[in-house]
Every structure is written in structure tokens, then in C-alpha cells.
Design a protein around this motif. Structure first.
Motif, PDB file in Angstrom:
ATOM      1  N   SER A 185       0.859  -1.194   0.000  1.00 24.12           N
ATOM      2  CA  SER A 185       0.000   0.000   0.000  1.00 24.12           C
ATOM      3  C   SER A 185       0.886   1.231   0.000  1.00 24.12           C
ATOM      4  O   SER A 185       2.107   1.134  -0.015  1.00 24.12           O
ATOM      5  N   LEU A 186       0.250   2.375   0.035  1.00 25.14           N
ATOM      6  CA  LEU A 186       0.982   3.641   0.054  1.00 25.14           C
ATOM      7  C   LEU A 186       1.632   3.843   1.405  1.00 25.14           C
ATOM      8  O   LEU A 186       1.054   3.521   2.428  1.00 25.14           O
ATOM      9  N   THR A 188       2.914   6.223   4.449  1.00 25.74           N
ATOM     10  CA  THR A 188       2.293   7.413   5.051  1.00 25.74           C
ATOM     11  C   THR A 188       2.896   8.681   4.486  1.00 25.74           C
ATOM     12  O   THR A 188       2.197   9.656   4.222  1.00 25.74           O
ATOM     13  N   LEU A 191       1.383   9.472   1.216  1.00 27.08           N
ATOM     14  CA  LEU A 191       0.007   9.964   1.330  1.00 27.08           C
ATOM     15  C   LEU A 191      -0.010  11.420   1.753  1.00 27.08           C
ATOM     16  O   LEU A 191      -0.692  12.264   1.174  1.00 27.08           O
ATOM     17  N   LYS A 224      -5.293  -1.323  -5.038  1.00 23.21           N
ATOM     18  CA  LYS A 224      -5.153  -0.869  -3.655  1.00 23.21           C
ATOM     19  C   LYS A 224      -4.766   0.595  -3.588  1.00 23.21           C
ATOM     20  O   LYS A 224      -5.299   1.371  -2.812  1.00 23.21           O
ATOM     21  N   LEU A 225      -3.801   0.964  -4.426  1.00 17.92           N
ATOM     22  CA  LEU A 225      -3.328   2.346  -4.410  1.00 17.92           C
ATOM     23  C   LEU A 225      -4.451   3.313  -4.742  1.00 17.92           C
ATOM     24  O   LEU A 225      -4.664   4.305  -4.055  1.00 17.92           O
ATOM     25  N   SER A 227      -7.624   2.949  -4.556  1.00 20.82           N
ATOM     26  CA  SER A 227      -8.682   3.056  -3.547  1.00 20.82           C
ATOM     27  C   SER A 227      -8.184   3.842  -2.349  1.00 20.82           C
ATOM     28  O   SER A 227      -8.918   4.623  -1.746  1.00 20.82           O
ATOM     29  N   GLU A 228      -6.907   3.696  -2.032  1.00 21.00           N
ATOM     30  CA  GLU A 228      -6.379   4.489  -0.916  1.00 21.00           C
ATOM     31  C   GLU A 228      -6.404   5.970  -1.236  1.00 21.00           C
ATOM     32  O   GLU A 228      -6.756   6.802  -0.408  1.00 21.00           O
ATOM     33  N   SER A 231      -9.998   7.159  -1.106  1.00 21.53           N
ATOM     34  CA  SER A 231     -10.579   7.240   0.237  1.00 21.53           C
ATOM     35  C   SER A 231      -9.944   8.342   1.058  1.00 21.53           C
ATOM     36  O   SER A 231     -10.551   8.865   1.977  1.00 21.53           O
ATOM     37  N   ASN A 232      -8.716   8.743   0.718  1.00 17.78           N
ATOM     38  CA  ASN A 232      -8.108   9.842   1.454  1.00 17.78           C
ATOM     39  C   ASN A 232      -8.340  11.186   0.808  1.00 17.78           C
ATOM     40  O   ASN A 232      -7.817  12.196   1.268  1.00 17.78           O
TER      41      ASN A 232
END
Lengths: 498, 362
Positions: A185-186, A188, A191, A224-225, A227-228, A231-232
Motif C-alpha cells: 500500500s501507500l 504514510t 500519502l 489498492k493504491l 482506492s487508498e 478514500s483519502n
């Protein structure tokens, strides 16, 4: 190569389709559709302004193009290699170290030319991103840099005498964000950085070193990326789908984000030609093979299809947002307190008055401080002067006193000398008198007879200066023996035996 | 041409600074596709062009506009018997959207009936200058808003076609000279000899030379201005045009049959004057200049030079200009500033203020 040719053909056919329905000769009839005070007119002949886009293009060619790319990613993730591969050149760059204490941005400008298009390309690299132990300050320098470019443009735009047409536009048009191929995933840091940059610049996320992930993992990683990001609330750049020519291709590309790319400038022989690839013991990863990675898609999207749109978005969306925020911060509004339209001009005037008042006050203050300081300095100098004077006086007095003392001493000494010489004179007279008396002088005569010859008598010491002693010496001596004038000396008289 | 004496050129070629190294690309990348992207964008947005025609009544201005754009923009006014000449100069604008081969052009034509028609024509150029400046002002107001529109509507006059009456042997009249002198500093002016079918070819040439000489004597720079020539190609092209300015034009919006072809022309007893025939008149040159080759250039010079000049003037003199209708009176400040604001020291300070202030912000 084939894709470019295909694209050209597509464009041509599109143009042809549009012109197919155009009649060249029409009778003199107008169609009056009153829409916003403008009417559509049909012309009865060929006027010739279809060359307008060409005129525009010619002007742009003359002016040259400008494109600025910002690459954000950890050290060693392959930013420079990817840029080299994208533009098919070897830009000079050294490998950066991992030990920088802060994140810095390094910008380099290059001039590229392809047929008659001159491109001024600026690559901005983040040096030291993600290397520090404490990464809290990592993204701030990037945000500051982007803001600084906007600020420079805003300054130029607000000048009275400005020259926007030959201003070298340094605003960042696109940010390539390199995500490391962990497969999960990403991070932190990623992000946070993307979140702080998404309203300032067009972000295109790419998965770097994509040859480290297998195909199935890649799919899952991409999903996954995305969607992250969604969602953020991170807004990445979406390829525009409003123009029919490129809508389809852009829409499909939007589904492939983030692009998984591999960069390499090394050539490897595959089949019977040399291609850019990375060679491993288990195979060769070809950069320009669409099955192996998304590099071709990235180049297509970034350069061939959407460069103009990226620049447009930067200017009309991100820059305008920055400008609005900045001007509102400075206190300008479009609408006054009573909701009547207030012009920038008036606020300008008001601010100007305010500023001048402020400046007057500051000037007064400064003047006063200055005068104060001058006075103080003067007082200090006067004080010093007085001290010096006092010292001088004191020294003078001391000197005087010493002199008097010395004078005193000298006088005493002189008196002593006089006394002494007087004594001597009287003693001599006494001696001479005693010689007349036979008895007492016999011994002396005998002595004298024994020693015939001369006798030197000390007459006097002359310790006095000439001028004070003239009168006295003569009277003392009486016999006029020549006395040397001046100076210290003893006068001896050669006397015959008496 | 002394570079120091030149005003900033609108579309300068990129300065090659020694710090930007030029790199060789080892293969085709696809950067030139940006030209296609530009074209697509331009076609989507459409183009705008604003033209103004100035001249005395009866010189064929409306007909000329109709001929240029091959459509009935205006109803060409025949001199009516009962129609009184307008007492003051009134400007009339009409806007059309015309399309050719996918290219949309929003054309605005401004006419000036009543120009130079009065007995006393003193200051007849004021309404025209006022109109032009008003368009600049409108654009400026839009530009300095906080929340700007994506595309500011451009109503600035890009070109002013000035019709010179075909007297033939005289030089330019005092009215013409006054007008041209004033207008050339604010807008691109293209002078034309109107109704040139009343002059023979030799008379035309002589008249043209005369006018050129007059323009030079009075230092009037008409479009294409010599000082904005970019490079050698431009100079060559523009010199050819400058040789032929002012064009001797004839306007016509009726079609006639000549040798089996349908042409635009004027039918007279002694023949048909074909408008698009270079041997008859120079209308094609005018059309090419205005539309086919120099339209973008006209817009660029208006935007980069004339508009900027207006902006500088406006921002410098803003405190002495009479306030417009929307102006809010500034309340006098709490403490009267000891130094009364003077014109000259203030003007230099404004740009420094914005920089200083932003420095403070940082």
C-alpha cells in the motif's frame, strides 16, 4: 512510431469529417439566431480564416514552448533514469547521496528541439526525500518551491510595466510521484505529501521499478493504491475526456493509473534490433514493450496527448487558486462590506494610503531615533574631550611643579657653590698670610724647595651658567686670570712656587 | 535597427541563455504533437476578432465589411433623402459568429457613422478614442478581479481600418492627419484608399506615394509597424506590405457574370470592376492582410503592446483620473498624511509595494 502516425491520421480524418458537411457556395441567406446579441452568419464564399489555427501555431512555434516537470520520490527510486528514458536523452546528473539532512529541490533547464518545436524543459528533482530519520519536514520544501514559482509569476503579473510574453514560466506543470514497488500500500509519507500537493499541481502517480512486481501483484497493487487515494481524498490528475478526438484514449488511460514504469537507457539486443531494456539472468525487461510495463502509455499521455492540457490546468486552475488565496490574504476582495462590487483599484488605493501613513510614521520614528543617537554620540564625545582636557591640565600642572622643584634645587646648589668658593677664597687668603710667617711656612718652604717647579691650584668649579655668574667670578678672582666662559670646567692656575 | 530604441516585441523568439544547455534527443519522442494539441484547443475555444471602420459617410465602409466577410453584416445605407446626418458621432457595433471549416470566429464590427461629417469636426476622434479605451478598461477590470473568468471576453479593438477619400492629388487632409496621429498610438490602424475605382492606376500610385510621404513626415506608424518586426522573414514580408499601404480598394456585395464566372463586382456603363481581381483593385491584399495572414499578429500586438501601454498609463495615473460610475469614495484616513501625495514619487512605488508587502507576508 506507428502510434504517432496513427494519431496523425486520426486527427486528419477528424478534420475531414468536420469539413465534409460544409457547402462552399450558398445563396445570400442569413440565419438570424439571436443568442447573446450575436448572430450566426453563413458566408457566401470562401473568406479564408480557416488558417487561423495555423497562424496561432506559427506564433507558438516562434515563441517556443516551456514545460516543467517535478519528480518526487525517494533517493534511488529511478527518477533521473525515467526522465532520461522519457526524453530519450542523457541529461547530466550525478547520483545523490543518502545523507542529506534536509530535502532540497534541484532544478535544471534544458533546451530540446524536435523538427520545428523548441521546448524549454525544466526538471526539478527532490534530493534527499525520504532519507531522513525524522520525515516530518519532508514535504514542506516541495510545497514552498511550488508556491515560490506561483509567487514569481504573480509578481510579474502585478507589475505595472510587465513583460509577460517573454517571461520564462517556471511554474510546475506536472508532478510525477514515484511510489516504491512494495506491493502492499501507500506509505504514510507518500500519502501526506500527495495530499499537500494535490491542490497546487497536477499529480501523476507512477509505480517505479515496476520490474520488481509480478503481473498479478501489480493489478492488486494498483487497485489498492487507487482506492487508498480516493478514500483519502487525494485529487490526482485525470486525463481530460471532453474532446472527442482524445476522449476515448484518455478514458482508457485513466483506468490504468498509476502507471507501472521501468526506466533504462541501456540497449540490449532482442531479436534483431537494439531496444532499451534491462537485462536479468531470467529475462529481458523491455522498456517500450507494452506487455512489460506502462512506459509507453506514460510517454503518450504526458507528452503526446496532454502536454497542452497540463499547462492549461496549471494556469487556469492551480495558479488562479493560488492567486485568489494570495490576494485575499493581502486583504483584497471583490465585494465590499455592503455587497457592492469593490474594485481592486479602490482597495489598492486604500492600501496605498494606509501604507504611506505607515511609512511616514516609520520615517518619523527613524528620524527621531537617529537624532537621539547623534545627540548621545555628541555627548559622549564631549565627555571624552573634557576628560582629555582635564588630564592634559593635570599633566601640565605636574610638570610645572616638577620644574619649580628643579629650579629650587638648582638655586640651592648654586648657593652652595658660591658658599664653597667663598670659603675656598678665604682659606686661600689665610694660607697666603700664613706663608708670610717664617716659622710656620719653613716646612712648607722646604716642601716647596724640595719640589721646585709648578703647582696647579684649583681655582674654582664653574657650575653656573655664564649669565648668572659674570659679576661674581671676576670679583672673586681679581687677578684677571682668563677664565673660560660657559660650560663646566675647572680652572687651574699654574702658580709659581710662592 | 537599434535594439535599445525598440519597444518590447510582442512575440519574441526565445532568448537562448547560456545556462540552458541544449540536448540532443536520440530518437523520436513526440514533443511536436503539442502543435496538434494546440490546434484542437484553439478550435474548441474559437477565435475572436474586433474590427472598427472609420471614415466619412459614403466612402463604402459598410460595403467593404460585407465584402470582406462575404456576408450581409450591415445593410449598406443608400443616401436617403430624408435621413438627417447624425449630429454627433455614434458608434454602432454588431457581432456575428461565422464558421469556416470547423473554425469558429466571433467577429465584431464597429462602425462610426457621422465621422467627419459636421462643419466643425474638432475633436471628432474623442468618441472613438473613448470607445477604444473603454474596451481596454473593461478588459483590465476583468483581469484584476480576484476570481477571474477562465477566458476573459476580448472586446478590444484589434484593428481599425481608416478610409481615406480618393481626392487623388492632394496629400492627407488635416483631419486625417490629426486622427491618424492620435489613433496610431492606441490601436493598429490600416489606412485604405476608399472608392478607388474613381482613380486611374497612375493616379493611385501617385496618391499612394503622397500618402506614404505624409505618414513619414508626421511620424505616423501604421500597421504593420516597423518596430515590431521579429526577424528577417517578418521584415521582408512586412516591407512588401508597407510598400503597398495604403491599399486602393473597392467594395462590392453584388455578384455579376463575367466571362461565365460569378464574381463580386461593381457594374458600370464602361465595364465591371471585379473586386477580387488584383489588376482592378487591391482588395485581395487587404483581405489577406486582415484575415489570412496577420489576424493573429494584430491580436498579439493589441494585447502585448497597446493594452499594456494602456495598463501602465492607467495604473500610474489612477489617482488623477476622474472616477468612473462604480467608484466608491475613499474615506479620508484617520490621520492626515503630512506629505500630500505627489504624482511622480508615488508611481514608482506601487510595484515596489506589492513586492515589499509580499515579502512581509513571507
Amino acid at each position: 512510431m506507428a502510434s504517432e502516425v496513427a494519431r496523425h491520421l486520426l486527427f486528419q480524418s477528424h478534420m475531414a469529417a468536420k469539413t465534409a458537411g460544409m457547402p462552399s457556395q450558398l445563396p445570400d441567406s442569413e440565419q438570424n439566431q439571436k443568442k447573446d446579441n450575436t448572430r450566426s452568419l453563413t458566408m457566401s464564399g470562401h473568406v479564408g480564416f480557416e488558417s487561423l489555427p495555423d497562424q496561432l501555431v506559427n506564433r507558438s512555434i516562434q515563441q517556443g514552448f516551456c514545460f516543467n516537470i517535478l519528480c518526487v520520490g525517494e533517493t534511488g527510486i529511478g527518477k533521473s533514469t525515467l526522465i532520461d528514458t522519457l526524453f530519450n536523452t542523457n541529461f547530466e546528473d550525478h547520483e545523490s547521496s543518502h545523507f542529506y539532512p534536509h530535502v532540497r529541490l534541484k532544478a535544471q533547464t534544458y533546451e530540446l528541439q524536435e523538427s520545428n518545436v523548441h521546448l524549454k524543459l525544466t526538471i526539478v528533482n527532490t534530493v534527499g526525500f525520504g532519507d531522513q530519520i525524522n520525515k516530518e519536514e519532508s514535504y514542506q520544501p516541495i510545497v514552498d518551491y511550488i508556491d515560490a514559482q506561483f509567487e514569481a509569476y504573480l509578481q510579474e503579473e502585478l507589475k505595472i510595466k510587465r513583460s509577460l510574453f517573454n517571461y520564462h514560466d517556471s511554474r510546475i506543470h506536472v508532478c510525477l510521484y514515484f511510489i516504491s514497488p512494495t506491493g502492499h500500500s501507500l506509505k504514510t509519507l507518500d500519502l501526506l505529501t500527495m495530499k499537500s500537493l494535490d491542490s497546487k499541481v497536477n499529480i501523476i502517480p507512477v509505480i517505479a521499478k515496476a520490474d520488481a512486481i509480478s503481473k498479478t501483484e501489480l493489478q492488486k497493487f494498483k487497485i489498492k493504491l487507487m482506492s487508498e487515494l480516493v478514500s483519502n481524498g487525494v485529487q490526482i490528475y485525470q486525463f481530460p475526456t471532453d474532446d472527442e478526438t482524445i476522449a476515448k484514449i484518455n478514458a482508457s488511460m485513466n483506468g490504468h493509473l498509476p502507471f507501472a514504469v521501468v526506466g533504462s537507457m541501456d540497449e540490449v539486443k532482442v531479436g534483431n534490433k537494439m531496444v532499451k531494456a534491462r537485462q536479468y539472468p531470467w529475462g529481458i525487461v523491455q522498456v517500450e514493450n507494452e506487455n512489460h510495463c506502462d512506459f509507453v502509455k506514460l510517454r503518450e499521455m504526458l507528452l503526446c496527448t496532454n502536454m497542452e492540457d497540463l499547462r492549461d490546468q496549471t494556469h487556469t486552475r492551480h495558479y488562479e487558486l493560488y492567486r485568489r488565496c494570495k490576494l485575499e490574504e493581502l486583504g483584497f476582495t471583490d465585494v465590499g462590506p455592503e455587497h457592492e462590487p469593490l474594485s481592486l483599484q479602490e482597495t489598492y488605493e486604500a492600501k496605498r494610503h494606509e501604507f504611506y501613513g505607515e511609512r511616514q510614521r516609520k520615517e518619523e520614528e527613524m528620524k527621531q531615533t537617529f537624532v537621539q543617537r547623534v545627540k548621545e554620540k555628541e555627548a559622549m564625545l564631549k565627555e571624552a574631550e573634557r576628560e582629555l582636557q582635564a588630564k592634559f591640565e593635570h599633566l601640565k600642572r605636574v610638570h610645572q611643579e616638577e620644574r619649580i622643584k628643579l629650579e629650587e634645587k638648582r638655586r640651592l646648589l648654586e648657593e652652595e657653590i658660591i658658599a664653597f668658593s667663598k670659603k675656598k677664597a678665604t682659606s686661600e687668603i689665610h694660607q697666603n698670610q700664613s706663608f708670610m710667617v717664617p716659622g710656620s711656612s719653613l716646612r712648607k718652604d722646604k716642601d716647596r724647595k724640595k719640589e721646585p717647579g709648578y703647582r696647579f691650584e684649583l681655582l674654582c668649579f664653574d657650575v653656573r651658567a655664564c649669565e648668572t655668574s659674570d659679576g661674581r667670578t671676576d670679583t672673586e678672582e681679581g687677578r684677571g686670570a682668563p677664565r673660560p666662559r660657559g660650560g663646566l670646567g675647572s680652572v687651574w692656575r699654574r702658580s709659581q712656587g710662592l | 535597427m537599434d535594439p535599445l530604441r525598440q519597444p518590447p516585441s510582442p512575440c519574441s523568439s526565445r532568448p537562448s541563455s547560456p545556462r540552458t544547455p541544449s540536448c540532443e534527443m536520440l530518437g523520436y519522442v513526440g514533443i511536436e504533437a503539442v502543435l496538434d494539441q494546440l490546434k484542437i484547443k484553439a478550435m474548441k475555444m474559437g477565435f475572436e476578432f474586433n474590427i472598427m471602420v472609420v471614415g466619412q459617410s459614403g466612402l463604402g465602409k459598410s460595403t467593404m465589411v460585407n465584402t470582406l466577410f462575404k456576408s450581409k453584416m450591415w445593410k449598406s445605407t443608400l443616401p436617403g433623402l430624408g435621413v438627417p446626418t447624425p449630429k454627433t458621432l455614434q458608434l454602432q457595433s454588431v457581432t456575428h459568429v461565422i464558421e469556416e471549416k470547423g473554425v469558429k470566429l466571433k467577429l465584431t464590427v464597429t462602425d462610426t457613422p457621422g465621422f467627419g461629417d459636421q462643419i466643425n469636426n474638432d475633436k471628432c476622434w474623442d468618441p472613438i478614442l473613448g470607445y477604444i479605451n473603454e474596451q481596454y478598461e473593461r478588459y483590465l477590470q476583468e483581469e484584476i478581479l480576484i476570481t477571474r473568468q477562465r477566458h476573459i471576453p476580448d472586446t478590444r479593438v484589434h484593428c481599425c481600418v481608416y478610409f481615406v477619400p480618393p481626392t487623388g492629388h492632394c496629400s492627407l487632409r488635416p483631419l486625417d492627419i490629426e486622427f491618424l496621429q492620435r489613433l496610431c498610438q492606441t490601436v493598429n490602424v490600416v489606412p485604405v484608399i476608399a472608392r478607388a475605382d474613381s482613380l486611374t492606376i497612375e493616379e493611385r500610385e501617385a496618391f499612394r506615394r503622397r500618402i506614404q510621404h505624409n505618414l513619414r513626415t508626421h511620424c505616423i506608424e501604421v500597421y504593420p509597424q516597423k518596430c515590431f518586426d521579429e526577424d528577417i522573414n517578418d521584415r521582408i514580408l512586412n516591407s512588401k506590405i508597407r510598400e503597398r499601404i495604403p491599399f486602393a480598394v473597392v467594395g462590392a456585395d453584388r455578384e455579376h457574370l463575367v466571362n461565365g464566372r460569378c464574381v463580386l463586382g461593381r457594374k458600370t456603363k464602361w465595364g465591371i470592376i471585379e473586386v477580387e481581381n488584383m489588376a482592378h483593385c487591391e482588395f485581395p491584399l487587404l483581405r489577406d492582410l486582415l484575415i489570412r495572414t496577420h489576424l493573429q499578429d494584430l491580436k498579439d500586438i493589441t494585447h502585448n503592446v497597446h493594452y499594456e501601454n494602456y495598463r501602465v498609463f492607467r495604473l500610474n495615473k489612477s489617482h488623477v483620473l476622474p472616477r468612473g460610475p462604480g467608484w466608491v469614495n475613499l474615506a479620508p484616513g484617520p490621520a492626515p498624511s503630512p506629505a500630500s501625495p505627489q504624482a511622480t514619487p508615488r508611481t514608482m512605488k506601487v510595484c515596489r509595494w506589492t513586492q515589499d508587502n509580499s515579502d512581509d507576508e513571507y
